[in-house]
Design an enzyme around this catalytic site. Structure first.
Site, short mmCIF file in Angstrom:
data_model
loop_
_atom_site.label_atom_id
_atom_site.label_comp_id
_atom_site.label_asym_id
_atom_site.label_seq_id
_atom_site.Cartn_x
_atom_site.Cartn_y
_atom_site.Cartn_z
N ILE A 172 -4.36 -7.77 -0.02
CA ILE A 172 -3.61 -9.02 0.13
C ILE A 172 -4.29 -9.95 1.13
CG2 ILE A 172 -1.38 -10.03 0.77
CD1 ILE A 172 -1.20 -8.35 -1.75
N ARG A 176 -4.72 1.20 -1.32
CA ARG A 176 -4.69 -0.21 -0.91
C ARG A 176 -4.42 -1.17 -2.06
NH1 ARG A 176 -9.36 -4.32 1.34
NH2 ARG A 176 -7.91 -5.79 2.32
N CYS A 211 0.82 -1.20 0.00
CA CYS A 211 0.00 0.00 0.00
C CYS A 211 0.86 1.25 0.00
CB CYS A 211 -0.90 0.02 1.24
SG CYS A 211 -1.91 -1.49 1.42
#
Length: 629
Positions: free
Chosen positions: A53, A50, A2
């Site tokens: 994950i 973002r 991020c």
């Protein structure tokens, strides 16, 4: 992975410019293409991009505590988040998500600034505590994830994951830092905590920054350091311990809700990571390699051997030896001058990996931690000789030899003694810097203009090494230079290269060899075990013998080299001349125009190999060109 950004005003009640923070956040959209989020309150604005994950549905940031009084924006991964969440739940905290990010919020509530000591992972994050009116910034122990910040004259503190985030702010300082220029031409990068701009800093690895209204000045605090030689490792079953500890570090990095793989260069470190991954997961490992169309730079055969042994899903892309089309792109990626030419193949392997996975494991850090560089053996030999003669005798004798001996780049290595003679006239810190420098001190003196040298007022890049050497917790000559490398080269060059190249493709890279628990243990391996004779990473290679072929473990190290010398005498000749002899270089006031012309001319006519100096100068010119436009 991020990106984070923020604006904090040192005076309470000041409204934050939302559109400005939006622009700061948008410029790093490559770091997080999946989502964005914001938090605004009196005197504070936090922003986040973002790359999803873990907890794909519930991991939107900022994330808050139960009452909404504490929020966080976070770049990285906390690998021990599940056990921390269990501990925090038992202490009464309530979790709303399965995200590792929420662990940070509750850890702050429970332990305050000491929360960072609980985290195992790679991270850069910002916490706003509305009740305490405190902003808390933190960076992981080894500097895997970046964090830039600047205190502006208007009273705002700005921060972000990349330098370009800060420069979106109209008041971000843009005056070039002369000390950083000197550092860059010595090292090829601008070392922490500096940036190329005066008044803009990187938060150093293993440091935090706690800020509240009215505080002056900013005072980063160190919470961790590399414990070289502090806790000796028992030599009983050391090889078995090494494999098991590294395997555990690999294992906790396999947590992902998106496709995961690994880089496989064919070198020892990446091959070891892939071997252990294959033993830990049922499905074949996804592996990626970059090959070159010039045999002396190509390692794909060794990577293929490992891929076949572990039956990985292996993908190879061959890059032309004339793949120099990324030169201008690199200046955009790194924001400040950066001279490691292996950034180009690193960019390509990240590009290849992202076609198939979102997360990739790498073998970075093995050479610094376990003594893999050939220069370590050479340094030990130099230092052994230094101990035989006092500095008062060495300095005049070898200083003179270093000045008069010609620079014989074309000659066999044993005849190229200029750098060695110079190093023998120094103490160990200055000698190691001399051997590491792209342009040595005497070469920088010739390159820089008289006015710029006066502006430096005696400053030298040696001060960077001196400061770290003063904090080094060991007096063993091998451990000392490893410590210096982990404080400078590892974070300033290697980890910077991988972060920017991977984030350009929205790829998360995890580095198990730099797991801080593994680092703390491996730092206690005796220097004699790390470097045996001329064999670097000796105990590591011995430990991996049951897992990897001998020709992978014990062949000569290659690395991501590119043929700069040939490029500059061939397809890049015109670009070299037009760039280095351009008006904004010659008129910058930084350089001696005659030296720039000589560097170009003597390389092009074949009398000298100035490729490293020319590449470093070219990357600086690209930075100046961007600044002018």
């Amino acid at each position: 992975m991020c990106g984070i950004a923020g604006i904090f005003h040192r005076q309470p009640g000041v409204e934050i410019d939302r559109a400005l923070l939006g622009r700061m956040n948008s410029i790093q959209s490559h770091r997080g293409p999946d989502d964005d989020g914001y938090h605004f309150d009196s005197s504070i604005g936090l922003a986040h991009r973002r790359l999803s994950i873990i907890d794909l549905a519930g991991g939107h940031q900022p994330i808050y505590n139960e009452t909404g009084s504490v929020c966080v924006v976070f770049n990285g991964e906390i690998y021990n988040f599940a056990e921390l969440a269990e501990e925090l739940t038992e202490l009464g905290h309530q979790f709303k998500t399965r995200s590792d990010t929420e662990t940070i919020v509750h850890a702050w509530e429970q332990w305050g600034p000491d929360c960072v000591t609980r985290f195992r992972g790679m991270f850069a994050f910002a916490i706003w505590d509305n009740d305490k009116k405190q902003l808390f910034l933190a960076r992981d122990r080894l500097g895997i994830k970046p964090l830039f910040y600047s205190q502006l004259p208007c009273g705002e503190l700005i921060f972000g994951s990349e330098l370009k985030v800060l420069t979106q702010h109209p008041q971000c300082p843009r005056a070039i830092d002369n000390h950083s220029v000197e550092d860059y031409f010595a090292l090829g990068y601008v070392p922490e905590p500096k940036t190329i701009y005066q008044g803009v800093n990187k938060l150093e690895p293993g440091h935090t920054l706690l800020v509240q209204h009215g505080d002056l000045p900013l005072q980063p605090q160190r919470y961790w350091d590399i414990p070289m030689d502090q806790t000796p490792v028992s030599e009983t079953d050391i090889r078995e311990q090494l494999v098991e500890r590294l395997k555990e570090a690999v294992d906790i990095r396999l947590i992902s809700e998106v496709p995961l793989g690994a880089f496989l260069s064919g070198g020892v470190d990446s091959s070891a990571v892939v071997a252990l991954m294959a033993q830990l997961q049922d499905d074949p490992v996804n592996t990626c390699s970059i090959g070159f169309d010039v045999a002396e730079f190509n390692e794909t055969d060794f990577a293929q051997t490992v891929a076949e042994r572990y039956q990985t899903n292996h993908h190879v892309k061959t890059v032309s030896s004339n793949d120099f089309g990324l030169i201008d792109k690199l200046s955009e990626l790194y924001d400040e001058p950066y001279a490691d030419s292996s950034a180009m193949p690193t960019y390509r392997v990240c590009q290849l990996a992202r076609e198939r996975v979102t997360v990739a494991l790498s073998g970075d850090g093995g050479d610094e931690l376990l003594a893999g560089y050939r220069r370590y053996n050479w340094h030990l030999k130099e230092e052994a000789f230094r101990q035989k003669l006092p500095l008062g005798l060495r300095r005049p004798l070898f200083g003179t030899l270093g000045r008069v001996y010609p620079k014989l780049d074309w000659a066999p290595r044993y005849l190229r003694g200029k750098t060695t003679f110079q190093s023998m006239s120094y103490d160990w810190v200055e000698g190691y810097l001399n051997s590491m420098s792209i342009l040595r001190a005497d070469e920088r003196q010739r390159l820089f203009s008289d006015q710029f040298k006066r502006d430096l007022n005696g400053y030298s890049a040696l001060e960077v090494f001196r400061q770290h050497a003063a904090n080094c917790p060991t007096d063993h000559p091998l451990s000392q230079v490893q410590y210096l490398d982990m404080k400078t080269y590892l974070v300033g060059d290697i980890l910077t290269k991988v972060d920017r190249a991977s984030m350009a493709h929205s790829l998360e890279v995890r580095v198990p060899i730099l797991d801080h628990k593994f680092v703390e243990w491996a730092a206690g391996i005796s220097p004699e075990q790390r470097l045996q004779g001329s064999e670097g990473k000796a105990v590591f290679k011995q430990a991996m013998e049951p897992h990897l072929p001998q020709d992978v473990l014990y062949r000569k190290k290659m690395g991501f080299a590119v043929p700069l010398c040939d490029w500059f005498r061939g397809p890049l000749k015109q670009k070299l001349e037009s760039s280095l002899l351009s008006e904004h270089m010659l008129d910058s006031g930084l350089f001696n125009p005659d030296t720039l012309r000589w560097l170009v001319r003597s390389h092009l006519n074949g009398t000298r190999d100035n490729s490293a100096s020319l590449w470093t100068s070219l990357m600086f010119e690209r930075f100046l060109n961007r600044e002018a436009n």
